[in-house]
Write a protein that holds these residues in place. Structure first.
Motif, PDB file in Angstrom:
ATOM      1  N   LEU A   1      39.380  30.760  38.235  1.00 58.35           N
ATOM      2  CA  LEU A   1      40.431  31.716  37.913  1.00 58.35           C
ATOM      3  C   LEU A   1      40.935  32.466  39.135  1.00 58.35           C
ATOM      4  O   LEU A   1      42.115  32.839  39.205  1.00 58.35           O
ATOM      5  N   ASN A   2      40.072  32.673  40.122  1.00 58.37           N
ATOM      6  CA  ASN A   2      40.469  33.380  41.339  1.00 58.37           C
ATOM      7  C   ASN A   2      41.517  32.623  42.158  1.00 58.37           C
ATOM      8  O   ASN A   2      42.119  33.199  43.062  1.00 58.37           O
ATOM      9  N   GLN A   3      41.776  31.388  41.827  1.00 63.21           N
ATOM     10  CA  GLN A   3      42.795  30.602  42.527  1.00 63.21           C
ATOM     11  C   GLN A   3      44.217  30.931  42.063  1.00 63.21           C
ATOM     12  O   GLN A   3      45.188  30.468  42.662  1.00 63.21           O
ATOM     13  N   PHE A   4      44.353  31.730  41.012  1.00 57.62           N
ATOM     14  CA  PHE A   4      45.647  31.993  40.399  1.00 57.62           C
ATOM     15  C   PHE A   4      45.931  33.487  40.391  1.00 57.62           C
ATOM     16  O   PHE A   4      45.008  34.291  40.241  1.00 57.62           O
ATOM     17  N   PRO A   5      47.199  33.865  40.508  1.00 51.53           N
ATOM     18  CA  PRO A   5      47.532  35.283  40.352  1.00 51.53           C
ATOM     19  C   PRO A   5      47.331  35.706  38.899  1.00 51.53           C
ATOM     20  O   PRO A   5      47.713  34.981  37.970  1.00 51.53           O
ATOM     21  N   LEU A   6      46.732  36.847  38.693  1.00 48.65           N
ATOM     22  CA  LEU A   6      46.350  37.288  37.359  1.00 48.65           C
ATOM     23  C   LEU A   6      47.540  37.383  36.410  1.00 48.65           C
ATOM     24  O   LEU A   6      47.453  37.003  35.260  1.00 48.65           O
ATOM     25  N   GLY A   7      48.646  37.841  36.872  1.00 52.72           N
ATOM     26  CA  GLY A   7      49.807  37.999  36.003  1.00 52.72           C
ATOM     27  C   GLY A   7      50.576  36.724  35.737  1.00 52.72           C
ATOM     28  O   GLY A   7      51.551  36.737  34.990  1.00 52.72           O
ATOM     29  N   ALA A   8      50.151  35.618  36.338  1.00 53.51           N
ATOM     30  CA  ALA A   8      50.906  34.364  36.197  1.00 53.51           C
ATOM     31  C   ALA A   8      49.962  33.184  35.964  1.00 53.51           C
ATOM     32  O   ALA A   8      50.117  32.130  36.576  1.00 53.51           O
ATOM     33  N   LEU A   9      49.002  33.358  35.084  1.00 51.84           N
ATOM     34  CA  LEU A   9      48.054  32.281  34.800  1.00 51.84           C
ATOM     35  C   LEU A   9      48.717  31.189  33.963  1.00 51.84           C
ATOM     36  O   LEU A   9      49.413  31.499  32.989  1.00 51.84           O
ATOM     37  N   PRO A  10      48.490  29.930  34.304  1.00 47.71           N
ATOM     38  CA  PRO A  10      48.906  28.855  33.399  1.00 47.71           C
ATOM     39  C   PRO A  10      48.167  28.997  32.062  1.00 47.71           C
ATOM     40  O   PRO A  10      47.124  29.654  31.979  1.00 47.71           O
ATOM     41  N   ALA A  11      48.690  28.391  31.015  1.00 45.84           N
ATOM     42  CA  ALA A  11      48.141  28.560  29.663  1.00 45.84           C
ATOM     43  C   ALA A  11      46.655  28.219  29.594  1.00 45.84           C
ATOM     44  O   ALA A  11      45.868  28.956  28.977  1.00 45.84           O
ATOM     45  N   ALA A  12      46.230  27.130  30.205  1.00 47.40           N
ATOM     46  CA  ALA A  12      44.816  26.732  30.143  1.00 47.40           C
ATOM     47  C   ALA A  12      43.934  27.765  30.845  1.00 47.40           C
ATOM     48  O   ALA A  12      42.838  28.075  30.380  1.00 47.40           O
ATOM     49  N   GLU A  13      44.421  28.314  31.952  1.00 46.31           N
ATOM     50  CA  GLU A  13      43.648  29.328  32.667  1.00 46.31           C
ATOM     51  C   GLU A  13      43.631  30.648  31.899  1.00 46.31           C
ATOM     52  O   GLU A  13      42.623  31.365  31.912  1.00 46.31           O
ATOM     53  N   GLU A  14      44.717  30.972  31.220  1.00 48.54           N
ATOM     54  CA  GLU A  14      44.737  32.166  30.366  1.00 48.54           C
ATOM     55  C   GLU A  14      43.678  32.031  29.272  1.00 48.54           C
ATOM     56  O   GLU A  14      42.938  32.974  28.977  1.00 48.54           O
ATOM     57  N   ASN A  15      43.562  30.856  28.695  1.00 47.97           N
ATOM     58  CA  ASN A  15      42.520  30.615  27.691  1.00 47.97           C
ATOM     59  C   ASN A  15      41.131  30.728  28.298  1.00 47.97           C
ATOM     60  O   ASN A  15      40.226  31.280  27.677  1.00 47.97           O
ATOM     61  N   LEU A  16      40.965  30.209  29.507  1.00 50.36           N
ATOM     62  CA  LEU A  16      39.668  30.299  30.176  1.00 50.36           C
ATOM     63  C   LEU A  16      39.312  31.762  30.428  1.00 50.36           C
ATOM     64  O   LEU A  16      38.164  32.171  30.236  1.00 50.36           O
ATOM     65  N   LEU A  17      40.290  32.552  30.843  1.00 50.22           N
ATOM     66  CA  LEU A  17      40.058  33.979  31.050  1.00 50.22           C
ATOM     67  C   LEU A  17      39.647  34.654  29.737  1.00 50.22           C
ATOM     68  O   LEU A  17      38.690  35.439  29.703  1.00 50.22           O
ATOM     69  N   ASN A  18      40.330  34.336  28.648  1.00 48.33           N
ATOM     70  CA  ASN A  18      39.975  34.920  27.357  1.00 48.33           C
ATOM     71  C   ASN A  18      38.591  34.475  26.903  1.00 48.33           C
ATOM     72  O   ASN A  18      37.861  35.255  26.284  1.00 48.33           O
ATOM     73  N   LEU A  19      38.204  33.254  27.222  1.00 44.90           N
ATOM     74  CA  LEU A  19      36.846  32.803  26.899  1.00 44.90           C
ATOM     75  C   LEU A  19      35.825  33.566  27.746  1.00 44.90           C
ATOM     76  O   LEU A  19      34.752  33.934  27.264  1.00 44.90           O
ATOM     77  N   ALA A  20      36.170  33.845  29.003  1.00 50.09           N
ATOM     78  CA  ALA A  20      35.286  34.652  29.857  1.00 50.09           C
ATOM     79  C   ALA A  20      35.158  36.068  29.300  1.00 50.09           C
ATOM     80  O   ALA A  20      34.062  36.646  29.295  1.00 50.09           O
ATOM     81  N   PHE A  21      36.259  36.629  28.814  1.00 47.36           N
ATOM     82  CA  PHE A  21      36.192  37.956  28.190  1.00 47.36           C
ATOM     83  C   PHE A  21      35.284  37.922  26.958  1.00 47.36           C
ATOM     84  O   PHE A  21      34.523  38.863  26.710  1.00 47.36           O
ATOM     85  N   ALA A  22      35.355  36.859  26.175  1.00 46.67           N
ATOM     86  CA  ALA A  22      34.486  36.721  25.002  1.00 46.67           C
ATOM     87  C   ALA A  22      33.022  36.646  25.434  1.00 46.67           C
ATOM     88  O   ALA A  22      32.136  37.198  24.767  1.00 46.67           O
ATOM     89  N   PHE A  23      32.772  35.973  26.551  1.00 43.91           N
ATOM     90  CA  PHE A  23      31.410  35.907  27.075  1.00 43.91           C
ATOM     91  C   PHE A  23      30.906  37.306  27.423  1.00 43.91           C
ATOM     92  O   PHE A  23      29.752  37.650  27.133  1.00 43.91           O
ATOM     93  N   VAL A  24      31.766  38.122  28.010  1.00 44.36           N
ATOM     94  CA  VAL A  24      31.370  39.497  28.326  1.00 44.36           C
ATOM     95  C   VAL A  24      31.043  40.250  27.036  1.00 44.36           C
ATOM     96  O   VAL A  24      30.064  41.002  26.982  1.00 44.36           O
ATOM     97  N   GLU A  25      31.844  40.039  25.983  1.00 44.74           N
ATOM     98  CA  GLU A  25      31.535  40.642  24.670  1.00 44.74           C
ATOM     99  C   GLU A  25      30.155  40.219  24.185  1.00 44.74           C
ATOM    100  O   GLU A  25      29.430  41.003  23.589  1.00 44.74           O
TER     101      GLU A  25
END
Length: 115
Positions: free
Chosen positions: A57-81
């Motif tokens: 995820l660090n390879q992409f700007p946070l405000g402009a994530l491709p759809a698959a990376e946005e999903n990966l970020l949301n899965l990472a947030f779920a992991f934190v939960e």
């Protein structure tokens, strides 16, 4: 081939069915609505991949994530939960003094206005 996550994380695709949500409120509801067995299985599947997820995820700007990376970020947030119930509380409910239904998560805060 993965349909929701970047190809390098296709092995995590089955977790998306339950754990992939776009909002903090939805991720919180998923956590408190399930049992510790399911939370632990999710945690155990993601924990060994978490550093790789963040590096990817660090390879992409946070405000402009491709759809698959946005999903990966949301899965990472779920992991934190899921991490607090596993690492500290051994319960989907992470506080015994304040009922989870009284927590108010404001969806208009956070990513909508940038980080």
């Amino acid at each position: 081939m993965s349909t929701r996550l970047p190809a390098a994380f296709a092995d995590l695709e089955p977790l998306c069915e339950y754990w992939l949500h776009d909002t903090e409120a939805a991720r919180n509801r998923a956590r408190i609505s399930t049992d510790m067995g399911r939370i632990r299985a999710f945690y155990d599947a993601v924990m060994p991949r978490f550093d790789a997820m963040i590096q990817h995820l660090n390879q992409f700007p946070l405000g402009a994530l491709p759809a698959a990376e946005e999903n990966l970020l949301n899965l990472a947030f779920a992991f934190v939960e899921a991490s607090a119930p596993v690492e500290r509380f051994n319960s989907p409910i992470v506080t015994k003094t304040f009922p989870p239904e009284r927590f108010k998560i404001h969806e208009d805060l956070g990513r909508s206005g940038g980080w």
